[in-house]
Every structure is written in structure tokens, then in C-alpha cells.
Design a protein around this motif. Sequence first.
Motif, PDB file in Angstrom:
ATOM      1  N   TYR A 121       0.839  -1.202   0.000  1.00  0.00           N
ATOM      2  CA  TYR A 121       0.000   0.000   0.000  1.00  0.00           C
ATOM      3  C   TYR A 121       0.870   1.246   0.000  1.00  0.00           C
ATOM      4  CZ  TYR A 121      -3.124   3.709   1.425  1.00  0.00           C
ATOM      5  OH  TYR A 121      -3.803   4.890   1.477  1.00  0.00           O
ATOM      6  N   ASN A 125       0.783   3.952  -2.904  1.00  0.00           N
ATOM      7  CA  ASN A 125       0.253   5.264  -2.521  1.00  0.00           C
ATOM      8  C   ASN A 125       1.271   6.367  -2.795  1.00  0.00           C
ATOM      9  OD1 ASN A 125      -2.034   6.699  -1.398  1.00  0.00           O
ATOM     10  ND2 ASN A 125      -0.729   7.154   0.369  1.00  0.00           N
ATOM     11  N   PHE A 128       1.101   6.945  -6.425  1.00  0.00           N
ATOM     12  CA  PHE A 128      -0.138   7.669  -6.734  1.00  0.00           C
ATOM     13  C   PHE A 128       0.012   9.164  -6.458  1.00  0.00           C
ATOM     14  CE2 PHE A 128      -3.806   9.548  -4.477  1.00  0.00           C
ATOM     15  CZ  PHE A 128      -4.594   9.826  -5.600  1.00  0.00           C
ATOM     16  N   ARG A 129       0.597   9.507  -5.339  1.00  0.00           N
ATOM     17  CA  ARG A 129       0.720  10.917  -4.976  1.00  0.00           C
ATOM     18  C   ARG A 129       1.606  11.667  -5.965  1.00  0.00           C
ATOM     19  NH1 ARG A 129       1.193  10.699   1.686  1.00  0.00           N
ATOM     20  NH2 ARG A 129      -1.030  10.230   2.050  1.00  0.00           N
ATOM     21  N   ASP A 132      -0.417  11.987  -9.203  1.00  0.00           N
ATOM     22  CA  ASP A 132      -1.486  12.961  -8.988  1.00  0.00           C
ATOM     23  C   ASP A 132      -0.941  14.392  -8.989  1.00  0.00           C
ATOM     24  OD1 ASP A 132      -4.333  13.388  -8.349  1.00  0.00           O
ATOM     25  OD2 ASP A 132      -3.563  14.181  -6.454  1.00  0.00           O
ATOM     26  N   ALA A 163      -4.825   0.008 -11.425  1.00  0.00           N
ATOM     27  CA  ALA A 163      -5.226   0.605 -10.145  1.00  0.00           C
ATOM     28  C   ALA A 163      -4.770   2.059 -10.051  1.00  0.00           C
ATOM     29  CB  ALA A 163      -4.643  -0.199  -8.987  1.00  0.00           C
ATOM     30  N   LEU A 164      -3.529   2.333 -10.461  1.00  0.00           N
ATOM     31  CA  LEU A 164      -3.027   3.703 -10.403  1.00  0.00           C
ATOM     32  C   LEU A 164      -3.684   4.585 -11.457  1.00  0.00           C
ATOM     33  CD1 LEU A 164       0.774   3.199  -9.648  1.00  0.00           C
ATOM     34  CD2 LEU A 164      -0.999   4.062  -8.119  1.00  0.00           C
ATOM     35  N   GLU A 165      -4.009   4.024 -12.612  1.00  0.00           N
ATOM     36  CA  GLU A 165      -4.736   4.792 -13.619  1.00  0.00           C
ATOM     37  C   GLU A 165      -6.112   5.183 -13.101  1.00  0.00           C
ATOM     38  OE1 GLU A 165      -3.094   3.340 -17.972  1.00  0.00           O
ATOM     39  OE2 GLU A 165      -4.573   2.083 -16.942  1.00  0.00           O
ATOM     40  N   PHE A 166      -6.777   4.244 -12.455  1.00  0.00           N
ATOM     41  CA  PHE A 166      -8.109   4.507 -11.905  1.00  0.00           C
ATOM     42  C   PHE A 166      -8.053   5.590 -10.830  1.00  0.00           C
ATOM     43  CE2 PHE A 166     -11.349   3.621  -8.648  1.00  0.00           C
ATOM     44  CZ  PHE A 166     -12.497   3.722  -9.418  1.00  0.00           C
ATOM     45  N   ALA A 167      -7.076   5.451  -9.922  1.00  0.00           N
ATOM     46  CA  ALA A 167      -6.995   6.392  -8.800  1.00  0.00           C
ATOM     47  C   ALA A 167      -6.596   7.798  -9.260  1.00  0.00           C
ATOM     48  CB  ALA A 167      -6.002   5.878  -7.767  1.00  0.00           C
ATOM     49  N   SER A 168      -5.677   7.888 -10.218  1.00  0.00           N
ATOM     50  CA  SER A 168      -5.143   9.180 -10.630  1.00  0.00           C
ATOM     51  C   SER A 168      -5.899   9.806 -11.797  1.00  0.00           C
ATOM     52  CB  SER A 168      -3.671   9.032 -11.025  1.00  0.00           C
ATOM     53  OG  SER A 168      -3.542   8.232 -12.195  1.00  0.00           O
ATOM     54  N   ARG A 169      -6.775   9.013 -12.428  1.00  0.00           N
ATOM     55  CA  ARG A 169      -7.465   9.453 -13.643  1.00  0.00           C
ATOM     56  C   ARG A 169      -6.462   9.842 -14.743  1.00  0.00           C
ATOM     57  NH1 ARG A 169     -10.519  11.607  -9.413  1.00  0.00           N
ATOM     58  NH2 ARG A 169     -12.704  10.948  -9.361  1.00  0.00           N
TER      59      ARG A 169
END
Length: 256
Positions: A121, A125, A128-129, A132, A163-169
Motif C-alpha cells: 500500500y 500510494n 499515486f501521490r 497525482d 489501479a493507479l490509472e483509476f486512482a489518478s485518472r
Amino acid sequence: MPPFAGVLLDLSGVVFIGDEPIGDSVASIRDLRAHGIPLRFVTNTTSKPRRALLDKLHRLGIEAADQDIFTPATAARNLLRERGLSPHLVVHPDLLEDFDMQPEGTANAVILGDAGRSFSYQALNEAFRLIDAGAVFIALARNRSFRDSDGQLSLDAGPFVAALEFASRRDALLVGKPSVSFYAAAVTDIGTSSSETVMIGDDVESDVAGALHAGMAGILVRTGKYKEGDEGRVDPAPTATLADLRQAVDWILEQK
């Protein structure tokens, strides 16, 4: 059908699984070379460095040089240098040696591959940050699964990319198969045109559909991650669907 002047060959699931060759794969590669057909090994494996892949081929008795192996890590490293990017690496520890470069300043590119047990995680994460916040998102591969050394399917890098594509759009920039640029680099290195080159793989999406989209022929083999009915899951269909590398090589030589 015109004769094929060059062959691109997947490794895991086609030539070997784990440390064992698949069927008559080693002799099949020798037959290609004996008929004067040049080949390159194109793999989406992102858990092993190119050095380890080369060592494995040699242990199996397969002739290969470092430049014969095309990997996503090599493509990503070249891209980072071209764009002057500083990477944040979410990859398997063994793959770090293929990124022989020192990050400069704050990371502005996230490189994601099959990190294996290093996926957590916290690692995802942190990636992701950065994405983003605007970092370039580069995926070494987006394969769904691979045939592991225990004979079972295991998660590949694709689910974590998704997963990262979904979270970050944000859509990742893919540098491995089925990227057209990845295939084009291998074809250019062989010195053939796409129309006279054939790709052999066990992944109907990354190997076969990717090759067809890049203007090549694509042979699907029923080894590795192949599942019954895979040949019907892409349009256009594979150029041929055959039992294994032995049959694929025989088929190619018959065309020649």
C-alpha cells in the motif's frame, strides 16, 4: 503468404517456464538460425534484469547476445534520458541494475513494473501521490498475468497499472508490448519490414494483437499463460494458433 524474413520471440511461457525449457524450444530456435532467419527476443518480463535473462538463455544452450534481448526497462531508460526525467522506481529489486542512472532532483516520472513482493500500500500510494501531482506515469508492461514457476498463474504488472490509472485518472505511457514503438525498435534492429516479420507469443493481447496492430503476423502458442479460447478474444484473429514453439517454427519454415 510471403516468406518471413525475421522472427520476434517471447520468452517466458514460450521458450521456458521458470528454469525449464518448454518442449523442443531450444532445438526449434536452432532450426530458425540454421535456416538463416534472424530473431530477437522481445519480453515484457520486468522482474529480471536483461543480464539474468541472457544468462538463462545461455544455460539453456540458446545462442544470444545482450543486444538480441529487448525489454521494457531498456525502452524506459532510453525515454528517461531523452526527456531528461528523474525516475521514481516501483520495480522489482532485481531490475534496478537496468536503470543505471542517478536520479537528479525531485522525481518527475513514476516507472511501474512487476515489483513482486515489493508491492505494498505504501509503495503504491507514494506512486499515486507523485502521479497525482503531475509526474509522468510510465508503465513497463500491462500484462494481466504470467505463468509462474509453480505452474500457476500469478498477477503481472497490469492490475497495478490499472489501479493507479483509476486512482489518478491518468493513462500510463506504455513502453513494453504491445506498444508499437517497442515492436518497431526490434524490427528495425533485425533489418526487416513489419510485413515480413512474425511474432510468436503465449499472450493473445500483448504478443499477438500487439504484433498484428504493428503490421506483423502474430502466432499464438498454446503454452505458458494460454487459456482455451484465447484465439477468439481478439480481432483480427491470430495469423495461426499452434501447440508450441516447435509447431510455430515448422509453420514458419513451411511458408519460407
